[in-house]
Design an enzyme around this catalytic site. Structure first.
Site, mmCIF file in Angstrom:
data_model
loop_
_atom_site.group_PDB
_atom_site.id
_atom_site.type_symbol
_atom_site.label_atom_id
_atom_site.label_comp_id
_atom_site.label_asym_id
_atom_site.label_seq_id
_atom_site.Cartn_x
_atom_site.Cartn_y
_atom_site.Cartn_z
ATOM 1 N N THR A 99 0.826 -1.222 0.000
ATOM 2 C CA THR A 99 0.000 0.000 0.000
ATOM 3 C C THR A 99 0.852 1.262 0.000
ATOM 4 O O THR A 99 0.352 2.344 -0.292
ATOM 5 C CB THR A 99 -0.913 0.055 1.240
ATOM 6 N N CYS A 117 -2.764 1.183 15.267
ATOM 7 C CA CYS A 117 -3.753 1.588 14.261
ATOM 8 C C CYS A 117 -4.855 0.537 14.125
ATOM 9 O O CYS A 117 -4.606 -0.671 14.202
ATOM 10 C CB CYS A 117 -3.080 1.797 12.909
ATOM 11 N N ARG A 142 4.071 6.742 2.866
ATOM 12 C CA ARG A 142 3.205 7.858 3.265
ATOM 13 C C ARG A 142 2.531 7.540 4.603
ATOM 14 O O ARG A 142 2.185 6.388 4.864
ATOM 15 C CB ARG A 142 2.103 8.078 2.223
ATOM 16 N N CYS A 174 -0.282 7.054 7.400
ATOM 17 C CA CYS A 174 -1.688 6.653 7.422
ATOM 18 C C CYS A 174 -2.537 7.813 7.926
ATOM 19 O O CYS A 174 -2.135 8.548 8.826
ATOM 20 C CB CYS A 174 -1.832 5.446 8.348
ATOM 21 N N CYS A 209 2.038 2.963 9.509
ATOM 22 C CA CYS A 209 1.086 3.104 10.619
ATOM 23 C C CYS A 209 1.788 2.948 11.960
ATOM 24 O O CYS A 209 2.864 2.369 12.056
ATOM 25 C CB CYS A 209 0.031 1.994 10.552
ATOM 26 N N CYS A 230 -4.276 6.637 11.779
ATOM 27 C CA CYS A 230 -3.530 6.685 13.050
ATOM 28 C C CYS A 230 -2.517 7.840 13.096
ATOM 29 O O CYS A 230 -1.900 8.074 14.133
ATOM 30 C CB CYS A 230 -2.821 5.359 13.299
HETATM 31 ZN ZN ZN Z 1 -2.765 3.610 10.427
#
Ligand code: ZN
Length: 357
Positions: free
Chosen positions: A43, A51, A76, A78, A47, A81
């Site tokens: 993805t 999370c 990148r 999240c 996180c 969270c």
């Molecule tokens: Zn997260």
């Protein structure tokens, strides 16, 4: 002697590796205390372990000590969270929220939203760290604050009266240690008080310390109750935990337990006792009563050269804020009865028994 660090090297130990198996377990457990982030290669997002997002496959997961490191690797943050936002200890946030909203009951679901954890996790985390559930903690605080309100209603005038001053200004003029009775009645406003609680043979002990020294030591049945006593006495102070105060707890316990070898008693350091000049004199007189001995209130008043002030002496003993180290438990009734004790008569009996050994 020189142990200066080389340029560019901080003296603090830097983590150099992470145990990926342990980290993965923390991710699976959504451990809110974990201090790293994990990134998912499929993805491109990273996180916090806590999370609520779906757990990734282990094979797609990478671990980083900091959000910066994850971003440097091209991931990148999240949006659920928010791993780049400064994170404060969830336990502190939970306690702060409860303490700021004492006038109303707070449900577990509300606490869960605040720290973005499940109600179950909140309950488990809080109970593990505090020894009581969030609800029990609320109840203890509410009871403590209510008692403090009652107490504060008369505390200022009592303190001034006991000091033998005719007016408030006279009492404040005689103030030795900065804080006036009125300021104190406002619950330590503007003060930062570090605290630490520990089990003892007499129940839970909690110590509170300002920059100047120990200002609070009380005894209670549970950790939450102990912390509530501090909160009740200093409702306007900024309270924060400090495990390094453990040594003060120990020296306080040593002061009543190591009978026969007072030389081994650890130095408790400075005491930050706040009160009127009269209260300070009484507390000082208490500290002169040797371990293993007791006095009656009238004996203590006589020793202070104030044989007619027995009642005021008794009142000053009852307002002692530093149990054990200011040994108000060594004062008993004329008939040898235990009379009162701010932290429970049964405890007073136990402490006196320990000192007689
Ligand atoms: Zn997260």
């Amino acid at each position: 002697m020189s142990n200066a660090a080389a340029p560019g090297v901080t003296s603090r130990a830097q983590p150099i590796s992470m145990d990926p198996d342990a980290a993965w377990q923390q991710v699976l457990a959504r451990d809110p205390t974990a201090e790293f982030v994990y990134a998912v290669s499929t993805t491109g997002i990273f996180c916090r372990p806590a999370c609520s997002s779906r757990r990734p496959l282990r094979a797609n997961t990478r671990f980083f000590f900091t959000a910066d490191a994850a971003m440097a690797a091209g991931f990148r943050p999240c949006r659920v969270c928010r791993p780049t936002a400064p994170q404060r200890n969830p336990l502190c946030r939970l306690r702060e929220h409860i303490e700021r909203n004492l006038e109303r009951p707070i449900r577990l679901a509300e606490l869960a939203r605040i720290v973005r954890l499940s109600p179950f996790t909140v309950q488990r985390l809080f109970t593990r760290e505090m020894g009581v559930s969030p609800l029990a903690y609320q109840r203890a605080l509410r009871a403590g604050l209510f008692r403090a309100e009652l107490k504060r209603g008369s505390a200022v005038t009592d303190a001034i009266y006991a000091a033998g001053f005719g007016s408030a200004s006279g009492a404040y003029g005689a103030q030795q240690l900065g804080m006036t009775p009125a300021q104190f009645a406002r619950g330590g406003k503007g003060e930062r008080i570090r605290h630490c609680a520990a089990r003892s043979p007499f129940g839970w002990v909690i110590v509170g310390a300002t920059e100047r020294g120990l200002c609070w030591l009380s005894l209670a049945s549970t950790k939450a109750e102990a912390e509530a006593t501090l909160q009740a006495e200093f409702p306007a102070a900024r309270l924060c935990r400090d495990g390094s105060l453990q040594r003060l707890v120990k020296s306080a316990l040593d002061s009543v337990q190591e009978a026969g070898d007072p030389g081994r008693t650890a130095d408790p350091g400075e005491l930050d006792l706040r009160g009127t000049a009269f209260q300070l004199r009484v507390w000082d007189a208490l500290r002169r009563i040797p371990r293993g001995e007791t006095r009656t209130y009238s004996q203590l008043a006589r020793e202070m050269g104030m044989p007619k002030s027995t009642r005021a002496v008794a009142r000053a003993c009852a307002t002692n804020r530093v149990a054990l180290l200011v040994p108000c438990h060594r004062v008993v009734g004329a008939s040898g009865s235990l009379t009162g004790y701010r932290w429970g008569l049964e405890r007073k009996r136990q402490i006196l028994d320990a000192e007689r050994v």
